[in-house]
Design an enzyme around this catalytic site. Structure first.
Site, PDB file in Angstrom:
ATOM      1  N   ARG A  50       0.843  -1.268  -0.025  1.00 43.97           N
ATOM      2  CA  ARG A  50      -0.086   0.054  -0.100  1.00 43.97           C
ATOM      3  C   ARG A  50       0.735   1.090  -0.098  1.00 43.97           C
ATOM      4  O   ARG A  50       0.454   2.352  -0.458  1.00 43.97           O
ATOM      5  CB  ARG A  50      -0.932   0.032   1.329  1.00 43.97           C
ATOM      6  CG  ARG A  50      -2.322   0.578   0.881  1.00 43.97           C
ATOM      7  CD  ARG A  50      -3.357   0.343   2.031  1.00 43.97           C
ATOM      8  NE  ARG A  50      -2.859   0.267   3.354  1.00 43.97           N
ATOM      9  CZ  ARG A  50      -2.893  -0.591   4.043  1.00 43.97           C
ATOM     10  NH1 ARG A  50      -3.783  -1.530   4.024  1.00 43.97           N
ATOM     11  NH2 ARG A  50      -2.631  -0.585   5.308  1.00 43.97           N
ATOM     12  N   TYR A 106     -16.856  20.559 -10.750  1.00 44.89           N
ATOM     13  CA  TYR A 106     -17.166  19.351 -11.499  1.00 44.89           C
ATOM     14  C   TYR A 106     -18.449  18.712 -10.567  1.00 44.89           C
ATOM     15  O   TYR A 106     -18.552  18.521  -9.407  1.00 44.89           O
ATOM     16  CB  TYR A 106     -16.085  18.572 -11.431  1.00 44.89           C
ATOM     17  CG  TYR A 106     -16.047  17.184 -11.741  1.00 44.89           C
ATOM     18  CD1 TYR A 106     -16.391  16.871 -13.157  1.00 44.89           C
ATOM     19  CD2 TYR A 106     -16.041  15.978 -11.219  1.00 44.89           C
ATOM     20  CE1 TYR A 106     -16.296  15.394 -13.831  1.00 44.89           C
ATOM     21  CE2 TYR A 106     -16.082  14.656 -11.740  1.00 44.89           C
ATOM     22  CZ  TYR A 106     -16.154  14.405 -12.860  1.00 44.89           C
ATOM     23  OH  TYR A 106     -16.209  13.296 -13.539  1.00 44.89           O
ATOM     24  N   ASP A 179      -9.113  22.099  -8.412  1.00 46.21           N
ATOM     25  CA  ASP A 179      -9.300  20.915  -9.476  1.00 46.21           C
ATOM     26  C   ASP A 179      -8.447  21.596 -10.685  1.00 46.21           C
ATOM     27  O   ASP A 179      -8.885  22.455 -11.212  1.00 46.21           O
ATOM     28  CB  ASP A 179     -10.421  20.661  -9.480  1.00 46.21           C
ATOM     29  CG  ASP A 179     -10.821  19.327 -10.552  1.00 46.21           C
ATOM     30  OD1 ASP A 179      -9.794  19.200 -11.350  1.00 46.21           O
ATOM     31  OD2 ASP A 179     -11.914  19.121 -10.657  1.00 46.21           O
ATOM     32  N   LYS A 204      -7.420  12.141 -17.464  1.00 48.71           N
ATOM     33  CA  LYS A 204      -7.624  13.039 -18.558  1.00 48.71           C
ATOM     34  C   LYS A 204      -6.345  13.293 -19.444  1.00 48.71           C
ATOM     35  O   LYS A 204      -5.909  12.320 -20.170  1.00 48.71           O
ATOM     36  CB  LYS A 204      -8.385  14.412 -18.286  1.00 48.71           C
ATOM     37  CG  LYS A 204      -9.277  13.990 -17.363  1.00 48.71           C
ATOM     38  CD  LYS A 204     -10.610  13.821 -18.009  1.00 48.71           C
ATOM     39  CE  LYS A 204     -11.756  13.219 -17.255  1.00 48.71           C
ATOM     40  NZ  LYS A 204     -12.371  14.236 -16.589  1.00 48.71           N
TER      41      LYS A 204
HETATM   42  C1  LIG Z   1     -12.789  14.123 -15.167  1.00 48.54           C
HETATM   43  C2  LIG Z   1     -12.983  15.005 -14.099  1.00 48.54           C
HETATM   44  C3  LIG Z   1     -12.798  14.689 -12.756  1.00 48.54           C
HETATM   45  C4  LIG Z   1     -13.059  13.332 -12.157  1.00 48.54           C
HETATM   46  O1  LIG Z   1     -11.992  12.427 -12.936  1.00 48.54           O
HETATM   47  P1  LIG Z   1     -12.191  10.811 -12.728  1.00 48.54           P
HETATM   48  O2  LIG Z   1     -10.856  10.211 -13.192  1.00 48.54           O
HETATM   49  O3  LIG Z   1     -13.121  10.444 -13.930  1.00 48.54           O
HETATM   50  O4  LIG Z   1     -12.929  10.521 -11.651  1.00 48.54           O
HETATM   51  C5  LIG Z   1     -12.750  15.764 -11.849  1.00 48.54           C
HETATM   52  N1  LIG Z   1     -12.395  16.905 -12.193  1.00 48.54           N
HETATM   53  C6  LIG Z   1     -12.562  17.470 -13.529  1.00 48.54           C
HETATM   54  C7  LIG Z   1     -12.647  18.801 -13.812  1.00 48.54           C
HETATM   55  C8  LIG Z   1     -12.805  16.515 -14.369  1.00 48.54           C
HETATM   56  O5  LIG Z   1     -13.072  16.744 -15.615  1.00 48.54           O
END
Ligand SMILES: *Cc1c(COP(=O)(O)O)cnc(C)c1O
Length: 386
Positions: A50, A106, A179, A204
């Site tokens: 972990r 989000y 974020d 992403k």
């Molecule tokens: C896609 C996304 C997330 C979440 O990511 P996941 O890996 O799909 O959980 C969080 N914030 C933003 C701005 C996103 O576009």
């Protein structure tokens, strides 16, 4: 060294000197030669799976290099990264505090704020994403645990006054979380602006190939020690196979985000001149109300942006999206493939209703040629003329 060079030369194998890439170590258990070593491993002996074997620790090094962070925690998804950052930012006794959340947040994070924060005694309070530092300071007169930032918003693309809002939060005694999935630690470094916790969906741009989900939280100083401790406490872990894919994606991240950003900006400016388009939501366009602030804070654009179809209802926007061939319909963005997402059904607002001139579509420009993508967009927009 420049960031591109650091990215290539960080995250090198820690335990071998004759392989280019770190190996994938699939193990829960690290064996120990003695009980003393079992309970008190002498570095660099590892302890347990972990804690992150290879290539998880190499991936953390590489991401830390991008942010110049003291610690990077990996999480099972981007969503769990933002949530880890929020929970870490709460004080030890959070009851009675508020959390100030950008209204462009989000969607799944909004759900966490609405459903889970009250269980800690924390009230989520939404603010306009374009709020001034002075107005945020007003809101900060009530005891505030954390200010959540997201810039640009991932559906509506408002740019926030990050330096001003961060200063106001600090003066108000609140922690800051961003974020920063859109800038991917490439177009802007939130930690350099004094933001405490930078959470990113590695799913992403960092991954870039739409083949795994992962998140990260980067921090410096006391915040770094805190996020390290909380991720252990909450039992966070990611698969070494996914960590390998992420590290591989990271090596080409600056190239891909630049190419996707260039294609996105070109499509945005062509859409800006299209008779069926009321408005393009892209802070990199000179016509954007956020352009001056954006140019000051970001070194370039990512390839994800929105546009509003003039006088077209939600269903009409969805028909345009379905008519596209190269842009495929689906959630997510930042991959090598272009995607389209009709957004109206998922926009939620608390401070003021979302008003627009028509349906909102979001595009993620992939790595196809811009002329082919434009031909695809043009033919799909033609359905509005019949
Ligand atoms: C896609 C996304 C997330 C979440 O990511 P996941 O890996 O799909 O959980 C969080 N914030 C933003 C701005 C996103 O576009």
């Amino acid at each position: 060294m420049k960031r591109e060079t650091r990215l290539i030369h960080s995250g090198q194998p820690r335990r071998s000197d004759d392989l280019v890439n770190p190996p994938i170590e699939r193990a829960s258990t690290v064996l120990s030669p003695s009980t003393a070593e079992l309970y008190n491993p002498t570095p660099p002996r590892r302890h347990y799976g972990r804690g992150g074997l290879s290539p998880n620790s190499e991936l953390c090094d590489a991401i830390a290099g991008l942010y110049k962070a003291d610690h990077v925690a990996l999480t099972s998804s981007g969503l769990s990264g933002v949530i880890l950052a929020l929970r870490t930012a709460l004080p030890d006794r959070p009851a009675g505090f508020q959390a100030l959340i950008t209204d462009s947040v989000y969607g799944p994070v909004r759900r966490f704020c609405d459903e889970e924060l009250p269980r800690y005694g924390v009230a989520p309070v939404y603010y306009d994403p374009r709020i001034s530092a002075r107005d945020l300071a007003q809101l900060l007169q009530r005891p505030t645990a954390v200010v959540l930032l997201e810039s640009p918003g991932s559906l509506t693309f408002e740019v926030q006054d990050l330096p001003g809002l961060t200063r106001a939060a600090r003066e108000g005694g609140a922690a800051t979380v961003i974020d920063d999935t859109w800038s991917a630690a490439i177009l802007m470094n939130p930690l350099d602006l004094g933001i405490d916790y930078a959470a990113q969906a590695l799913t992403k741009y960092a991954g870039g190939h739409s083949d795994f989900l992962m998140g990260s939280v980067a921090a410096r100083g006391a915040a770094a020690a805190r996020v390290r401790d909380k991720n252990v406490l909450f039992g966070g872990h990611v698969s070494p196979d996914d960590a390998f894919l992420c590290l591989r994606g990271l090596r080409t991240l600056p190239l891909r985000i630049e190419q996707s950003g260039r294609t996105g900006l070109e499509l945005a400016s062509r859409l800006d001149n299209h008779p069926r388009v009321a408005r393009v939501l892209h802070p990199g366009l000179r016509s954007s109300p956020d352009h001056a602030l954006f140019s000051q804070l970001f070194s370039g654009s990512a390839g994800c942006f929105g546009f509003i179809l003039a006088g077209v209802e939600v269903e009409g926007g969805e028909a345009v999206a379905e008519k596209l061939n190269l842009f495929r319909l689906g959630f997510s963005w930042g991959g090598y493939e272009s995607l389209v997402l009709p957004c109206d059904r998922q926009i939620r607002r608390t401070t003021a209703p979302w008003v627009s001139e028509g349906a909102l579509l979001r595009l993620s420009a992939g790595l196809e040629h811009v002329d082919d993508l434009w031909a695809d967009l043009s033919q799909a927009l033609d359905v509005l003329d019949v």
